[in-house]
Scaffold this motif. Structure first.
Motif, mmCIF file in Angstrom:
data_model
loop_
_atom_site.group_PDB
_atom_site.id
_atom_site.type_symbol
_atom_site.label_atom_id
_atom_site.label_comp_id
_atom_site.label_asym_id
_atom_site.label_seq_id
_atom_site.Cartn_x
_atom_site.Cartn_y
_atom_site.Cartn_z
ATOM 1 N N SER A 133 -11.560 37.340 47.951
ATOM 2 C CA SER A 133 -11.287 36.588 49.177
ATOM 3 C C SER A 133 -12.472 35.712 49.581
ATOM 4 O O SER A 133 -12.318 34.780 50.376
ATOM 5 N N GLN A 134 -13.662 35.996 49.021
ATOM 6 C CA GLN A 134 -14.852 35.209 49.328
ATOM 7 C C GLN A 134 -15.096 34.081 48.321
ATOM 8 O O GLN A 134 -16.079 33.354 48.434
ATOM 9 N N VAL A 135 -14.205 33.945 47.335
ATOM 10 C CA VAL A 135 -14.327 32.886 46.332
ATOM 11 C C VAL A 135 -13.315 31.799 46.660
ATOM 12 O O VAL A 135 -12.114 32.064 46.805
ATOM 13 N N ALA A 136 -13.775 30.561 46.791
ATOM 14 C CA ALA A 136 -12.871 29.459 47.122
ATOM 15 C C ALA A 136 -11.842 29.274 46.008
ATOM 16 O O ALA A 136 -12.207 29.204 44.833
ATOM 17 N N PRO A 137 -10.556 29.226 46.327
ATOM 18 C CA PRO A 137 -9.538 28.981 45.303
ATOM 19 C C PRO A 137 -9.830 27.675 44.571
ATOM 20 O O PRO A 137 -10.267 26.684 45.171
ATOM 21 N N GLY A 138 -9.612 27.692 43.267
ATOM 22 C CA GLY A 138 -9.863 26.491 42.484
ATOM 23 C C GLY A 138 -9.875 26.803 41.003
ATOM 24 O O GLY A 138 -9.681 27.945 40.573
ATOM 25 N N SER A 139 -10.103 25.760 40.219
ATOM 26 C CA SER A 139 -10.167 25.861 38.769
ATOM 27 C C SER A 139 -11.611 25.620 38.345
ATOM 28 O O SER A 139 -12.160 24.540 38.579
ATOM 29 N N TYR A 140 -12.227 26.620 37.707
ATOM 30 C CA TYR A 140 -13.647 26.566 37.365
ATOM 31 C C TYR A 140 -13.814 26.564 35.838
ATOM 32 O O TYR A 140 -13.362 27.470 35.150
ATOM 33 N N GLU A 141 -14.483 25.519 35.354
ATOM 34 C CA GLU A 141 -14.655 25.363 33.904
ATOM 35 C C GLU A 141 -15.966 25.956 33.404
ATOM 36 O O GLU A 141 -16.054 26.394 32.261
ATOM 37 N N TRP A 142 -17.011 25.974 34.252
ATOM 38 C CA TRP A 142 -18.351 26.348 33.813
ATOM 39 C C TRP A 142 -18.914 27.493 34.649
ATOM 40 O O TRP A 142 -18.638 27.604 35.842
ATOM 41 N N LEU A 143 -19.733 28.304 33.983
ATOM 42 C CA LEU A 143 -20.467 29.369 34.655
ATOM 43 C C LEU A 143 -21.958 29.092 34.509
ATOM 44 O O LEU A 143 -22.438 28.783 33.418
ATOM 45 N N ARG A 144 -22.670 29.175 35.614
ATOM 46 C CA ARG A 144 -24.124 29.009 35.601
ATOM 47 C C ARG A 144 -24.764 30.327 36.017
ATOM 48 O O ARG A 144 -24.404 30.902 37.037
ATOM 49 N N LEU A 145 -25.709 30.779 35.230
ATOM 50 C CA LEU A 145 -26.375 32.049 35.512
ATOM 51 C C LEU A 145 -27.862 31.896 35.245
ATOM 52 O O LEU A 145 -28.278 31.483 34.174
#
Length: 306
Positions: free
Chosen positions: A125-137
């Motif tokens: 519920s704390q993550v904005a709905p959307g389509s995410y292609e990349w992860l940055r860590l």
């Protein structure tokens, strides 16, 4: 211990798993969660800092370190390749402090995780709905075991054989450390340490007597390599150790209507990530023979949906 250069090559394999949970999510502390888990893989592709295959250079050798724990400093989901650092969904940033004189990661508050262990989670519920292609860590700390070979004479006593050692390295942009334990031995610092600070511990047995040894040092500025295949369109600051990788085989989609946990496996390549100059061409690391370490750490990251 020879000069050590760390490679924080993080091509992060965020294997995104839609994890079917049979439990009642109404009792799951407020609903389903987005869960991130570390996985260390010695068979994964060995990559360079722009995400291309990186064969072992001539005159060098490497081994797969056995990772014990790792901690992260920053976690972000990015919708596309043009998304600037910080403009995506920033999920986590580790506690920081200025007690050492300048802003730094507070090591005393770091969270650690080992093989297949959760290193961070939050309610979906704390993550904005959307389509995410990349992860940055951005990785901050890593601890792993390596092997080295000794063939020498000390005080008239021949010592020959393979020994084990443990490396603790700080690869975040800047870290305030009061003290830290490598394996059994505790080192006091009480100050800030820039990216590339490391500690090493080993025990050598001579005629049945164990001799514990430890040392510490710092890699040259700029020696840490950070894998970012988006370097041309979405660069990261020098010294930040923010690794970037695309989810595979498709994007991570958050609808906002999830009823079960979503589990992301962050698979990190440790394929010959401990690399040295093999002056004696036998594939054994011999620090006593001036075989300097040139790379230590992560050599890739591949996101996939499980």
């Amino acid at each position: 211990m020879p000069t050590v250069r760390f490679a924080c090559l993080l091509l992060l394999c965020a294997a995104v798993t839609l994890f079917s949970c049979t439990k009642d999510v109404s009792n799951n502390n407020g609903g389903p969660r987005l869960i991130f888990v570390f996985h260390f893989d010695s068979t994964q592709a060995r990559l360079n800092n722009v995400g291309q295959p990186s064969p072992m250079p001539a005159g060098h050798a490497g081994q797969h370190p056995k990772f014990n724990t790792m901690s992260a400093h920053y976690l972000e989901l990015a919708p596309g390749p043009l998304t600037a650092l910080g403009a995506g969904a920033v999920l986590y940033r580790a506690p920081e402090t200025a007690v050492g004189g300048s802003n730094a990661i507070d090591f005393s508050k770091a969270a650690f995780a080992g093989q297949d262990q959760e290193f961070y989670s939050l309610p979906l519920s704390q993550v904005a709905p959307g389509s995410y292609e990349w992860l940055r860590l951005s990785l901050a700390y890593q601890n792993y075991d390596i092997k080295y070979y000794v063939d020498t004479v000390i005080s008239g006593i021949p010592i020959q054989g393979e020994f084990g050692g443990t490396v603790a390295s700080f690869i975040g942009f800047n870290t305030y450390i009061s003290s830290y334990k490598i394996k059994q031995q505790q080192l006091q610092v009480n100050g800030n340490r820039r990216q590339g600070y490391w500690g090493f511990e080993t025990v050598i047995n001579v005629l049945g007597q164990n001799y514990p040894l430890s040392s510490s040092g710092e890699a040259p500025a700029g020696a840490t390599t950070v894998v970012n295949p988006l370097f041309a369109t979405s660069p990261v600051p020098a010294g930040s150790c923010v690794v970037t990788a695309a989810f595979a085989p498709g994007k991570l989609v958050i609808t906002g209507n999830e009823t079960n946990d979503v589990k992301v496996q962050v698979s990190l390549s440790v394929n010959k990530s401990f690399e040295w100059e093999d002056r004696i061409p036998d594939g054994k690391w011999q620090p006593g023979k001036q075989e300097a370490v040139v790379d230590m750490g992560i050599r890739g990251m591949v996101p996939k949906v499980l």
